[in-house]
Design an enzyme around this catalytic site. Structure first.
Site, mmCIF file in Angstrom:
data_model
loop_
_atom_site.group_PDB
_atom_site.id
_atom_site.type_symbol
_atom_site.label_atom_id
_atom_site.label_comp_id
_atom_site.label_asym_id
_atom_site.label_seq_id
_atom_site.Cartn_x
_atom_site.Cartn_y
_atom_site.Cartn_z
ATOM 1 N N GLU A 1 -2.078 -5.423 7.544
ATOM 2 C CA GLU A 1 -3.212 -4.772 6.864
ATOM 3 C C GLU A 1 -2.916 -4.703 5.378
ATOM 4 O OE1 GLU A 1 -3.165 -0.867 8.635
ATOM 5 O OE2 GLU A 1 -3.672 -1.640 10.620
ATOM 6 N N GLU B 1 -7.494 5.715 4.423
ATOM 7 C CA GLU B 1 -7.223 5.756 2.994
ATOM 8 C C GLU B 1 -8.554 5.842 2.256
ATOM 9 O OE1 GLU B 1 -3.996 5.746 2.426
ATOM 10 O OE2 GLU B 1 -3.757 5.351 0.285
ATOM 11 N N ASP C 1 -4.278 1.378 -2.246
ATOM 12 C CA ASP C 1 -3.687 2.389 -3.108
ATOM 13 C C ASP C 1 -4.714 3.476 -3.365
ATOM 14 O OD1 ASP C 1 -1.688 3.492 -4.508
ATOM 15 O OD2 ASP C 1 -1.884 2.220 -6.278
ATOM 16 N N ARG D 1 -3.109 14.509 2.977
ATOM 17 C CA ARG D 1 -1.812 14.449 3.651
ATOM 18 C C ARG D 1 -0.937 15.640 3.244
ATOM 19 N NH1 ARG D 1 1.300 8.993 3.257
ATOM 20 N NH2 ARG D 1 1.653 9.593 1.117
ATOM 21 N N LEU E 1 5.454 5.671 4.642
ATOM 22 C CA LEU E 1 5.954 4.379 5.128
ATOM 23 C C LEU E 1 7.231 4.006 4.394
ATOM 24 C CD1 LEU E 1 2.573 2.441 5.025
ATOM 25 C CD2 LEU E 1 3.882 2.887 7.113
ATOM 26 N N TYR F 1 -7.162 3.544 9.089
ATOM 27 C CA TYR F 1 -6.045 2.645 9.406
ATOM 28 C C TYR F 1 -5.228 3.018 10.635
ATOM 29 C CZ TYR F 1 -3.161 5.925 6.672
ATOM 30 O OH TYR F 1 -2.533 7.031 6.189
ATOM 31 N N ASP G 1 9.709 4.113 -7.451
ATOM 32 C CA ASP G 1 10.344 3.494 -6.284
ATOM 33 C C ASP G 1 11.825 3.261 -6.535
ATOM 34 O OD1 ASP G 1 8.048 3.479 -4.812
ATOM 35 O OD2 ASP G 1 7.486 1.419 -5.313
ATOM 36 N N CYS H 1 -22.217 -9.952 -38.824
ATOM 37 C CA CYS H 1 -20.751 -10.051 -38.713
ATOM 38 C C CYS H 1 -20.390 -11.236 -37.813
ATOM 39 C CB CYS H 1 -20.203 -8.748 -38.138
ATOM 40 S SG CYS H 1 -18.451 -8.796 -37.740
ATOM 41 N N GLU I 1 8.997 2.262 -11.210
ATOM 42 C CA GLU I 1 10.157 3.056 -11.623
ATOM 43 C C GLU I 1 10.419 4.191 -10.652
ATOM 44 O OE1 GLU I 1 10.750 4.291 -15.639
ATOM 45 O OE2 GLU I 1 10.038 2.365 -16.380
ATOM 46 N N LYS J 1 5.736 -4.329 -0.188
ATOM 47 C CA LYS J 1 5.028 -4.119 -1.449
ATOM 48 C C LYS J 1 4.845 -5.415 -2.244
ATOM 49 C CE LYS J 1 4.761 0.519 -2.080
ATOM 50 N NZ LYS J 1 5.199 1.148 -3.270
ATOM 51 N N ASP K 1 4.806 3.290 -10.920
ATOM 52 C CA ASP K 1 5.153 3.371 -9.497
ATOM 53 C C ASP K 1 6.461 2.650 -9.243
ATOM 54 O OD1 ASP K 1 2.783 4.620 -9.303
ATOM 55 O OD2 ASP K 1 1.760 3.065 -8.116
ATOM 56 N N LYS L 1 2.490 -3.434 11.126
ATOM 57 C CA LYS L 1 2.611 -2.458 12.219
ATOM 58 C C LYS L 1 2.898 -3.190 13.522
ATOM 59 C CE LYS L 1 -0.475 0.761 9.984
ATOM 60 N NZ LYS L 1 -1.819 1.282 9.812
ATOM 61 N N LYS M 1 -2.342 -2.682 2.133
ATOM 62 C CA LYS M 1 -1.953 -1.295 1.851
ATOM 63 C C LYS M 1 -2.773 -0.850 0.640
ATOM 64 C CE LYS M 1 1.884 1.784 1.011
ATOM 65 N NZ LYS M 1 1.363 2.359 -0.220
#
Ligand code: 9MJ
Length: 686
Positions: free
Chosen positions: A115, A174, A119, A138, A85, A226, A39, A442, A37, A315, A35, A291, A117
Site C-alpha cells: 500500500e 489516514e 503522509d 492516534r 510502523l 487501511y 528518523d 515590463c 533528520e 520509506k 522527517d 503487510k 504510506k
C-alpha cells in the site's frame, strides 16, 4: 570505548531531543527538523538501546507512538492500541524484516499486501449498530483525542453503514489533504495574512484538530481506510486483502493502488513502481507499507514495542533536507508580483539537487523568522517548486540578517525601490501581501504571460513552453499572446530559432491552430488576469458567456456572483480597462480564436434531458456522495454549480444543507429532496 555513564548520558540527551521534536511535530504541527533528520535521531537511539538494553526505559520515545492528546478535546481510550510502523530504508533492511518473519512463520505459506504510506494523520473510526459513533486521533497509541465532530465533516467517511455490517467494529485510516487542496489552502491563508502550513500533513492535522468543526468542514480533507482494528458479532474475512475488499462493499474508501503481492521480489518491484509515480500522485506518500496478508499470522506474530511484526514501512528517499540560505533573490512573476526566492547552498533532496526554493512573500518570511545565513529546512513535494519550510533556530550564530524586500530592490540611480527587471515603479495594493511591478510593458511579465497562455490548463499549446516562449519574445516574433496566431506567416524567421527544426515548427503551428477551439473558460484563465485561477475562470465563463460579456460586466454585476469579492472584481475591471489588453483581445478575435462556451458544444452539440439546466447539490445525501450526484447531473447534460444564483434551476439538498437551501428559498428556486431528485433522474433516463 565510551564509559557507561557517557553512553547513558548520550541516550538521555537523544531522548530529550526526540521528545522535543515529537512535541513540535505532533502537538504544535510546527516541526523544526526534517522527517529524515528525525528518523536519523530515532535510529541512533534505537541502535544504542539495542546495544545497551540496561538503559532502555518504558518512557523512551522508541516505546511510544506519538504525543499526548490535547486537553481541549475529550480523550478516547483505544480498546486495541493504534500501532505505528517499523521502518526500512533499503532493500537490505526490507529483506532483513522478511527473513525475521520467515523464521517466525516457519513452513506455512503467506503473501503480502502493498500500500502507499500516505503522509497524513492516522485516525480510528468506531461504528456501533450501523452508525459512526467515535472518531479519534492516534494520540500516543493508547489514548487519542475525540475528533468525531470534525471527522463527520469528511465526505468520504460514511456516517452509517449497511445493515449487514458487524454491530460493532473499528477501522483505521489516514486522513489527508491533497497537494492541490494544500496549495489552495495556503494560497488563501497567505492572501488573508495567516501563517502558512509547512506541508499537507501538518495542514491535515491542523484541520482535523480544529475546535470549531465548521473550519474543518471547509478544508478538502479525504481518507483512505487501511485496516480493520476489530469487529464484534460477525465473522470477518481471513486475509487483509479480502477485508479491504469487504470494507469497500460497506462504502469505505480504500486506496486503488493497494496490491496483493505473492513474493518479496514482487514487493520490491512494487516499491520501485510506486516510487516512480509518487511525484504525480495527487497526495503525499512517504513510502509503502508492506503487510502480511494472512490475519491469523498477525495475531501470532504480535507486536514489538508499539510496532507490529506483521508490517513494515519501506520509506522513499527523503524529500526534506536542511541547508544554508545564502541569500534571497527576487524574480518577477507574470502578473508583476515580486517573488522572493531562496538562494541555497546546493543540497540533494529526493535525488534532485536543489539550489533555489520558493519563499512566498515578505510577510511569510517575517512570520517564519527566516534570516539570510540561517540553516533552513527545505522540502520538495510532487511537481511543486521546492520551498523553504522554516529556519533551524538552534543553529544560529548571531550573524544572520533579516530580509527587507524594499531595501533589496532599492535602485540607487532612481533613488527609490524599482522592479529588478525593468526599473518600473513598485506598488503594494492595500490589504495584499505581494509587491508588484506596476509597468504593464515590463518584459519579464510579457514573456511569462505568453508561457502561461500556452500552458496546459490554459490554451494547451504543445511546443510553446518556457524556452520557446522566451525565444519568441526575445527575437520579437511574439511580443504578446495574440501574436502567437501570426507566427504562421513568419516561418522563415522561425526556422532560424535555435533548436527549432522544420518538423517541430510545423507541430507548434498546428498546436497553435488547434488552440483556437479551446473553450471560453480556458481563454479567460489563459489571459492571466490577476486573482483569476482555473476555477474562477470556469465560474466567469458560466456567468458571462463571452469575453465581451465579461469585459462589459460592472463591478456590481461581478460581485453579484457569490464567489467574487471586491479584490477579484477590481482586478477584472482593471484588466479590461487596460488599452493593451483591449487590443490583444481584438487581435485574438481577428485571429478567429473562438472561445466557445464549452469544448463539447463546439464539437458535437447534442440535446440531453438536463441540457441548459443548472443544479446545486448541497448537504449530505444518503444514496450518493455529492461528486456522484454531480456526475449524474453532468451525464444527463446538466451543469453542476457550487453556488446558488438567479440562474440556478434546482437545488438538491440532503442532511444539513446550510445556507444554500435558504438562499434557494429566498430566490424562489425549487428545492428537491433526495427522493424527488432520484425520481427526476429516473424520469430523465427513460
Ligand atoms: C498509511 N499511512 O497510509 C498503515 N498506512 O498499517 C497504511 N498506515 C498502517 N497502512 C498499520 N497504508 C499501521 C499503520
Amino acid at each position: 570505548m565510551a564509559g557507561q555513564q557517557e553512553i547513558k548520558q548520550k541516550i538521555e540527551d537523544l531522548r530529550a531531543e526526540i521528545n522535543r521534536h515529537n512535541y513540535l511535530y505532533h502537538v504544535q504541527d510546527n516541526p523544526e527538523i526534517s522527517d529524515a533528520e528525525y528518523d536519523r535521531l530515532m535510529r541512533e537511539l534505537k541502535v544504542l538501546e539495542e546495544k545497551y538494553p540496561q538503559f532502555l526505559t518504558p518512557d523512551s520515545p522508541t516505546q511510544r507512538v506519538g504525543a499526548a492528546p490535547l486537553e481541549a478535546f475529550g480523550v478516547v481510550e483505544h480498546p486495541l492500541p493504534l500501532l505505528s510502523l517499523g521502518n526500512a530504508f533499503s532493500d537490505d533492511e526490507l529483506m532483513a524484516w522478511y527473513k525475521r518473519t520467515l523464521k517466525l512463520v516457519g513452513e506455512r505459506p503467506f503473501d503480502f499486501v502493498g500500500e502507499y504510506k500516505i503522509d497524513g494523520l492516522a485516525v480510528a473510526l468506531t461504528y456501533v449498530d450501523g452508525q459512526l459513533t467515535t472518531g479519534a486521533t492516534r494520540g500516543d497509541g493508547l489514548r487519542g483525542e475525540n475528533i468525531t465532530q470534525n471527522l463527520r465533516t469528511i465526505r468520504s467517511i460514511p456516517l452509517s453503514v449497511p445493515k449487514d455490517a458487524p454491530p460493532r467494529f473499528e477501522l483505521r485510516g489516514e486522513v489527508y489533504l491533497s497537494k492541490k487542496g494544500f496549495q489552495k489552502l495556503n494560497r488563501e491563508r497567505g492572501e488573508e495574512g495567516l501563517s502558512l502550513f509547512a506541508n499537507p500533513r501538518n495542514a491535515a492535522a491542523g484541520s482535523v484538530r480544529q475546535l470549531d468543526s465548521r473550519i474543518t468542514a471547509r478544508r478538502p480533507l479525504d481518507i483512505y481506510i487501511y485496516m480493520l482494528g476489530y469487529a464484534e458479532g460477525r465473522p470477518v474475512p481471513p486475509t487483509h486483502w479480502e477485508t479491504m475488499e469487504w470494507l469497500k462493499t460497506l462504502g469505505f474508501k480504500i486506496n486503488p493502488k493497494n496490491r496483493q503481492l505473492d513474493s518479496i521480489e514482487k514487493v520490491i518491484e512494487y516499491y520501485r513502481e510506486l516510487e516512480k509515480e509518487r511525484e504525480s500522485l495527487p497526495y503525499e506518500a512517504d513510502g509503502i507499507v508492506v503487510k502480511i496478508n494472512q490475519l491469523n499470522l498477525h495475531e501470532e506474530l504480535g507486536d514489538i514495542g508499539r510496532e507490529p511484526r506483521w508490517a513494515i514501512a519501506y520509506k522513499f528517499p527523503a524529500t526534506q533536507a536542511t541547508t544554508k540560505l545564502n541569500d534571497i533573490g527576487i524574480n518577477v512573476g507574470r502578473t508583476g508580483t515580486l517573488n522572493p526566492y531562496a538562494i541555497l547552498e546546493p543540497v540533494a533532496v529526493g535525488g534532485v539537487t536543489i539550489k533555489n526554493a520558493a519563499l512566498h512573500n515578505e510577510d511569510d518570511i517575517r512570520r517564519k523568522d527566516i534570516r539570510i545565513g540561517d540553516t533552513v529546512i527545505i522540502q520538495r513535494a510532487g511537481e511543486v517548486i521546492p520551498e523553504v519550510v522554516g529556519p533551524v533556530k538552534s543553529k544560529r550564530t548571531g550573524k544572520e540578517k533579516e530580509f527587507n524586500l524594499l531595501d533589496k530592490i532599492f535602485n540607487k540611480e532612481k533613488g527609490r525601490p524599482a522592479c529588478p527587471e525593468c526599473g518600473g515603479e513598485v506598488i503594494k495594493p492595500e490589504g495584499e501581501v505581494m509587491y508588484y511591478c506596476s509597468n504593464a510593458a515590463c518584459p519579464a511579465q510579457a514573456q511569462q504571460r505568453i508561457e502561461h497562455f500556452a500552458s496546459r490548463g490554459a490554451m494547451d499549446i504543445r511546443g510553446v513552453g518556457e524556452n520557446i516562449s522566451a525565444m519568441l519574445f526575445d527575437k520579437g516574433l511574439a511580443k504578446n499572446v495574440a501574436e502567437l496566431y501570426k507566427l504562421k506567416d513568419k516561418k522563415e524567421q522561425l526556422v532560424e530559432i535555435e533548436k527549432m527544426g522544420e518538423k517541430s515548427m510545423e507541430n507548434m503551428l498546428q498546436a497553435i491552430e488547434t488552440s483556437k477551439a479551446r473553450p471560453l473558460a480556458r481563454l479567460i484563465f489563459a489571459l492571466g488576469i490577476r486573482h483569476v485561477g482555473e476555477e474562477m475562470a470556469e465560474i466567469l465563463a458560466n456567468e458571462f458567456h463571452s469575453i465581451d460579456g465579461l469585459a462589459r460586466a460592472s463591478r456590481e454585476k461581478l460581485m453579484d456572483v457569490s464567489t467574487i469579492g471586491p479584490k477579484i472584481a477590481d482586478s477584472i475591471i482593471a484588466f479590461f480597462r487596460e488599452e493593451d489588453n483591449k487590443n490583444i483581445i481584438q487581435e485574438l478575435k481577428d485571429a478567429d480564436v473562438k472561445a466557445a462556451k464549452t469544448e463539447e458544444t463546439a464539437a458535437t452539440p447534442k440535446h440531453l434531458p438536463f441540457s441548459g439546466q443548472e443544479f446545486v447539490v448541497t448537504g449530505r445525501l444518503e444514496t450518493f456522495t455529492r461528486q456522484q450526484a454531480e456526475a449524474k447531473i453532468k451525464e444527463l447534460g446538466g451543469t453542476a454549480r457550487d453556488n446558488v444564483t438567479r440562474k440556478t434551476d434546482f437545488v438538491v439538498y440532503g442532511d444539513e444543507p446550510g445556507s444554500k437551501l435558504t438562499r434557494a428559498k429566498e430566490l424562489g428556486i425549487k428545492p428537491l429532496n433526495e427522493k424527488e431528485f432520484l425520481e427526476l433522474l429516473k424520469k430523465a433516463k427513460v
